[in-house]
Design an enzyme around this catalytic site. Structure first.
Site, PDB file in Angstrom:
ATOM      1  N   ASN A 124       8.759  33.566 -34.567  1.00 27.11           N
ATOM      2  CA  ASN A 124       9.265  34.146 -35.317  1.00 27.11           C
ATOM      3  C   ASN A 124       8.898  36.048 -34.459  1.00 27.11           C
ATOM      4  OD1 ASN A 124       9.968  37.220 -36.602  1.00 27.11           O
ATOM      5  ND2 ASN A 124      10.133  35.908 -38.839  1.00 27.11           N
TER       6      ASN A 124
ATOM      7  N   ILE B 200      -0.643  33.123 -46.136  1.00 23.45           N
ATOM      8  CA  ILE B 200      -1.355  34.613 -46.922  1.00 23.45           C
ATOM      9  C   ILE B 200      -0.666  35.972 -46.027  1.00 23.45           C
ATOM     10  CG2 ILE B 200      -3.249  32.819 -46.884  1.00 23.45           C
ATOM     11  CD1 ILE B 200      -4.235  33.581 -44.075  1.00 23.45           C
TER      12      ILE B 200
ATOM     13  N   GLY C 216      -2.610  34.082 -34.938  1.00 29.18           N
ATOM     14  CA  GLY C 216      -3.380  34.309 -36.141  1.00 29.18           C
ATOM     15  C   GLY C 216      -4.327  34.724 -35.688  1.00 29.18           C
ATOM     16  N   GLU C 217      -5.098  35.009 -34.599  1.00 29.75           N
ATOM     17  CA  GLU C 217      -6.721  35.299 -34.565  1.00 29.75           C
ATOM     18  C   GLU C 217      -6.682  35.734 -32.420  1.00 29.75           C
ATOM     19  OE1 GLU C 217      -8.282  31.512 -35.252  1.00 29.75           O
ATOM     20  OE2 GLU C 217      -9.351  32.793 -36.717  1.00 29.75           O
TER      21      GLU C 217
ATOM     22  N   GLN D  16       1.200  39.745 -36.285  1.00 30.04           N
ATOM     23  CA  GLN D  16      -0.466  39.147 -36.675  1.00 30.04           C
ATOM     24  C   GLN D  16      -1.011  40.093 -34.711  1.00 30.04           C
ATOM     25  OE1 GLN D  16      -1.647  36.650 -38.239  1.00 30.04           O
ATOM     26  NE2 GLN D  16      -0.131  37.376 -38.817  1.00 30.04           N
TER      27      GLN D  16
ATOM     28  N   THR E 192       1.001  36.173 -43.551  1.00 28.95           N
ATOM     29  CA  THR E 192       1.333  35.896 -42.376  1.00 28.95           C
ATOM     30  C   THR E 192       2.827  35.669 -41.626  1.00 28.95           C
ATOM     31  OG1 THR E 192       0.748  33.699 -42.342  1.00 28.95           O
ATOM     32  CG2 THR E 192      -1.137  35.356 -41.627  1.00 28.95           C
TER      33      THR E 192
END
Ligand SMILES: Cc1cc2nc3c(=O)[nH]c(=O)nc-3n(C[C@H](O)[C@H](O)[C@H](O)COP(=O)(O)OP(=O)(O)OC[C@H]3O[C@@H](n4cnc5c(N)ncnc54)[C@H](O)[C@@H]3O)c2cc1C
Ligand code: SF4
Lengths: 328, 729
Positions: free
Chosen positions: B617, B470, B690-691, B624, B472
């Site tokens: 990575n 998405i 991600g969050e 992110q 990312t």
């Protein structure tokens, strides 16, 4: 979006004629009109693309002022050397508006005529006296954070959202208009936009078939020129409150204070008494408060926008206190 | 052949660290980046499909009630209009993440303003849009339905409730107490790509291009909505222009496109307008949160209370999990936590990036700042003193815990002043300048996943899974993982994602994609390595592969001898989830300036230090974190959904009026990746990232506002008028 006919007049005469006789709507940069057409807030049957009628120049006037072509872009206007040197308040106001991409497309004429950003105006499934006369005002008991505190009516409490015109109002510029019968007239910017009154759909004094050809700036007055825009994020947001100021001081006293305000009303707000209250006075907090008292004497909030009343006062302080230092 | 791994205990072998290619963790740019920036990566609506008709959803202009009739004939006479569809199978809300079944169906029942009630199909998009606006609908409106979450009797979410010890008593006897209530406004995902779908049928077989995050769940949701078998459906989401939770579940346009395409016997595209994405997909619920902290002289917590109220539509199971990290972030033996939901008729509330912590952590971490001031100790020190040895509510150890390191390293790198702090200590012209900090925490999620890896005879490899990227970096990290395991450069690996024909995984959401599907790729690659080791007559653990060659000298292509090796990896989290509390941790530091006249706040600089297991990575992980911190700025200062008080409709439904931070709001951000290996998180020792980057960051800004100008504000976002109202003269 409804189907529409599209024409491209080549001259101002042709443009005013198609706008007057065929009921066409002028489109310049399209940055406001196209959005409203997609939302079906505007549903013109004909568009007259006026980008090829000329009036894209920025030229010196005989009086020593500057004429800004109605079809010159906001970007071209803001970066023009004379605008930057002689009318910095205007350059700053333009550059505080929208984004670079939008300003590259937006024209001076279109900018003056941009519509309000009232949430209920842009939602055709909600009542709005401006869009749909007699349907009621959705904002008055709704979400009215962006709305006006001065010059409102029972019918409409929307603001004029633009920045450029606020600076033009402080500069006392005028709007050059070509009429439908081939004549010209000139209206001071301060009188160009209307208050909502009982006719909230009427936002400015343009009559049917009229097209703006230019904006004329008077000869430069110098002074310290400031455009202060208060907003939640630092770019790409309309003003909560804005102040355009041209200030001069002598011996620690104000000798000039040309002020106009954005975000407060259905038009750029210019009240000559506010500046007059400053002339001959020192830039003290009390003096500035007295000027703010005059500005806000009739201010009325609608709940969510009550904050604009103290914010306008504070914005005036923000502008005048440092300006006094700079100009003193 | 399928290789299976069920993780019942920590994996401390750290096999990836023994690999020799040296590509995992490297900051390589996204491999699909060029395709995206040159416009050759097709998004859902961009496939050229012959004979495609265009559908636009018509939406309700009442809040609650019944659609009695729709005057279809009037619009069927309009140019280009082909059909008006109000099939009872149409869904009227987007599905919640991992729902696995159809959401609410039946467009005749209206539950919120702006709800889809029909689909208008025409030859062109503009014709369909015009016709949808012209649809004359007769309603029977239900009056007086609840709209204000504060005005209804809430329902307790009992499984969230914790009562341990006696909080009231602790509050009464503690040396220092804080009892404060915060509010947060609703948020929108505001992904760049609006939701869209193209559906076409080939007999009874349905193919849909859609913009979705979790295909494995979405296919069941769609099958359920259409009464079909999953085997007859293929969903494709190769590129997704941002999701942030809004594309977790199947949404209205997908089902509508499928129904219309079937009915009309031709492909149909349905693209939502920006306003529709805002008004009929998902909102993050607004919240009201009360924090009660009881501490001893030294600041150690003896009592911890967090109460939260969120809202949702009747019938929705999702409730913003505000307390998620509050359960374990800090100690305090006397605990009271409770989550309640108010049922109101506003659009569906669901997952928006970091559901729970995105708003829970800012409230908690602002309250901690109030406590630090009362105790009279440094805010970092207060956190350090309150890190528990194990989960304070359950008898569970942490799988790994990097909060202390993040706090210390972050403070050091930021130049945090740990001396006694007073507001208004620093001014720059008309701006007050101050600093603030906050902890970060976000629970680690992981789920069962499958992926197929083919080591081709020509020495290249193919990775196939229905996992989505998405934006990312999934394409890239899976290539890096497979490359590391198989001794190949990432550019000799083709990663094929976003297609339900591939082996399935949980998709992107809850930050679990990389760890879950990454583990499946790891399992598949490990099985391929075993096969190669066999050929060489060595143990897999002794096999070194790099640059297409084994350490003993044999080239992979020779070993393969013209044959591919194909393995499907199947990863299951197993019982380990019951044995550990697993979470990402971090710390935020911010410097802001607050205008003394106007109350405008601008962020000068911000730093985040994060520990989330193995970094797959460095570039995509850092990105992110940058995005997360940017969201923190929005939560702190500008983002707020505004609802009309009379009909509950969302008013600021575009990107001009819903204020996400713009470039100029985002200063230099610094990200510190505190590397670790979490053996219980996944066999690749990675957790989600991600969050985490937005879980608490807003509090660092808000605490900095206080430090700058002395305004303690309890209502997010901190817009100028709120700052001014709280600012001392
Ligand atoms: C997201 C967004 C953010 C924005 N933010 C700001 C901001 O912060 N500050 C700000 O000031 N502005 C802002 N704007 C508004 C922008 O400045 C205007 O859209 C732009 O100036 C309009 O110019 P245009 O040439 O594109 O007008 P058009 O869209 O072409 O026309 C607008 C209106 O003017 C009429 N018109 C155009 N030219 C003439 C003419 N010569 N004579 C008579 N009538 C004419 C048209 O008929 C139409 O009604 C923003 C716009 C957007 C979309
Ligand atoms: S304030 Fe004016 S523009 Fe807004 S809803 Fe009321 S009438 Fe319409």
């Amino acid at each position: 979006m409804r189907p529409f006919a599209y024409g491209r007049p080549r001259t101002i005469e042709e443009a005013t004629r198609v706008v007057a006789d065929d009921g066409a709507m002028a489109i310049a940069g399209g940055t406001n009109l196209l959005d409203l057409m997609k939302l079906q807030v505007e549903t013109p049957e004909k568009l007259a693309d006026i980008n090829r009628i000329g009036f894209g120049e920025i030229e010196d006037t005989q009086a020593g002022g500057l004429s800004l072509g109605a079809l010159a872009t906001n970007t071209a206007t803001a970066v023009h050397p004379r605008v930057r040197a002689d009318y910095p308040v205007l350059a700053r106001a333009i550059l505080s508006g929208a984004t670079q991409q939008l300003r590259n497309k937006a024209t001076n004429g279109g900018n003056l005529c941009q519509r309000t950003r009232c949430f209920y105006f842009t939602n055709v499934d909600q009542p709005c006296n401006k869009r749909d006369p007699g349907s009621g005002c959705g904002a008055i008991d709704g979400v009215a954070k962006l709305h006006a505190i001065l010059g409102t009516s029972e019918q409409c409490i929307a603001t004029y959202p633009g920045d450029m015109a606020v600076a033009l109002s402080a500069l006392d510029a005028s709007v050059d208009i070509a009429t439908a019968n081939g004549e010209k007239r000139t209206v001071p910017v301060r009188e160009f936009h209307c208050l909502p009154g009982d006719t909230p759909w009427r936002e400015n004094v343009l009559e049917e078939g009229e097209i703006i050809t230019a904006i004329t700036l008077p000869p430069p007055v110098g002074g310290t020129q400031i455009y202060r825009k208060v907003r939640e994020r630092s770019s790409y947001a309309f003003a909560l409150v804005s102040v355009a100021a041209i200030v001069e001081m002598e011996d620690g006293l104000f000798t000039r204070a040309d002020l106009a305000f954005g975000g407060l009303a259905h038009k750029p707000w210019h009240d000559p008494r506010v500046g007059e209250a400053l002339i001959g006075q020192p830039p003290t907090s009390e003096t500035i408060d007295r000027a703010a008292d005059i500005l806000l004497a009739d201010a009325r909030g609608f709940g969510e926008n009550d904050f604009k009343i103290p914010l306008a006062r504070r914005a005036l302080h923000a502008v005048l206190e440092p300006a006094a230092e700079g100009a003193g | 052949m399928t290789a299976h791994m069920k993780q019942d205990k920590p994996d401390r072998s750290n096999r990836l660290d023994a690999m020799k290619q040296g590509v995992l963790g490297k900051a390589i740019p996204r491999i699909e980046g060029l395709a995206k920036v040159t416009g050759t990566a097709p998004y859902a609506a961009e496939y050229a499909v012959d004979g495609c008709a265009e559908g636009v959803l018509a939406t309700s202009t009442i809040t609650c009630g019944k659609v009695l009739s729709i005057n279809k004939d009037a619009v069927l006479g309009m140019p280009g209009v082909i059909a008006v569809i109000d099939d009872p199978k149409l869904i009227t809300r987007a599905a919640q993440g991992t729902a696995d079944e159809a959401p609410q169906q039946g467009p005749k029942t209206v539950c919120y303003w702006g709800q889809p009630i029909a689909l208008v199909v025409a030859e062109t998009f503009e014709q369909a849009r015009d016709a949808a606006k012209h649809l004359a609908v007769e309603y029977r409106e239900e009056e007086g339905v609840p709209l204000d979450p504060q005005a209804v009797e809430p329902e307790e979410q009992e499984d969230e409730t914790v009562r341990q010890g006696d909080l009231a008593h602790a509050m009464a006897k503690a040396a220092h107490t804080v009892d404060v209530t915060y509010t947060t406004k609703g948020h929108a995902s505001a992904a760049m790509e609006p939701h869209a779908a193209i559906a076409r049928w080939d007999g009874d077989k349905l193919t849909v291009h859609a913009s979705l995050q979790m295909l494995n769940y979405n296919i069941s949701e769609l099958a359920d909505a259409l009464n079909m078998e999953e085997v007859d459906i293929r969903l494709i989401s190769r590129f997704v222009g941002g999701g942030f939770g809004s594309k977790l579940g199947i949404s209205e346009e997908v089902v509508a496109a499928a129904i219309a395409a079937k009915e009309l016997g031709r492909p149909v595209r349905v693209a939502l307008s920006r306003q529709q994405v805002f008004q009929c997909i998902m909102r993050r619920s607004e919240t009201t949160q009360r924090l009660r902290l009881a501490a001893g002289e030294d600041g150690r917590l003896i009592g911890f209370g967090h109460y939260a109220l969120a809202s949702n539509l009747p019938g929705e199971t999702f409730v913003e999990p505000v307390l998620q990290s509050s359960h374990f972030l800090y100690g305090g033996e006397n605990r009271e936590l409770m989550l309640e939901v108010a049922r109101v008729h506003r659009m569906t509330a669901g997952s928006v990036r970091a559901p729970g912590e995105a708003v829970g952590m800012p409230a908690l971490e602002s309250a901690m700042d109030v406590l630090a001031e009362k105790v009279g100790i440094d805010a970092v020190e207060l956190r350090l003193r309150n890190i528990p040895d194990q989960n304070p509510e359950e008898d569970l150890p942490f799988s790994s815990h990097k909060l202390a390191e993040c706090l210390k390293q972050g403070a050091e790198a930021f130049g945090w002043d740990s001396g006694l702090r007073k507001p208004r200590h620093s001014r720059d012209g008309e701006w007050w300048v101050g600093t603030g900090m906050a902890s970060a925490a976000r629970v680690h999620n992981i789920a069962e996943a499958r992926a197929r890896v083919t080591l081709k005879a020509d020495g290249t490899a193919l990775v196939e899974t229905d996992m989505t990227d998405i934006g990312t970096g999934t394409y890239t990290i899976l290539a890096q993982l497979a490359g590391e395991m198989l001794g190949l450069a990432p550019d000799s690996i083709l990663v094929d994602l976003g297609d339900t024909r591939h082996p399935r995984g949980p998709g992107s959401g809850g930050s679990w994609g990389a760890a879950s599907t990454g583990s499946a790729v790891y399992v598949a690659c490990k099985a391929i390595r075993e096969e190669i080791a066999d050929k060489l007559g060595v143990q897999e653990t002794d096999l070194d592969l790099a640059h297409g060659t084994a350490a003993s000298g044999e080239a992979l292509v020779d070993l393969l001898d013209g044959k591919d090796i194909v393995r499907e990896g199947h990863y299951e989290p197993g019982d380990i989830e019951d044995d550990y509390t697993a979470s990402g941790f971090g710390a935020f530091f911010a410097q802001v300036r607050v205008n003394r006249f106007t109350g405008e706040t601008r962020v000068d600089r911000m730093l985040g230090a994060f520990g989330f297991g193995r970094v797959l990575n460095h570039k995509t992980a850092r990105s992110q974190c940058l995005g997360g911190i940017t969201w923190s700025i929005g939560v702190a200062l500008t983002e707020a959904l505004e609802f009309d008080p009379r009909d509950g409709h969302l008013v600021n439904c575009d990107l001009a009026e819903y204020h996400v931070p713009v470039n100029r709001d985002v200063p230099d951000l610094e990200v510190l990746l505190v590397e670790e290996r979490d053996p219980a998180a996944s066999p690749i020792q990675a957790k989600g990232i991600g969050e985490l980057g937005m879980c608490g960051g807003a509090a660092a800004i808000v605490n900095a506002i206080y430090n700058a100008c002395g305004a303690r504000i309890f209502d997010y976002p901190m817009t100028p008028e709120r700052v001014l109202a709280a600012m001392p003269d």
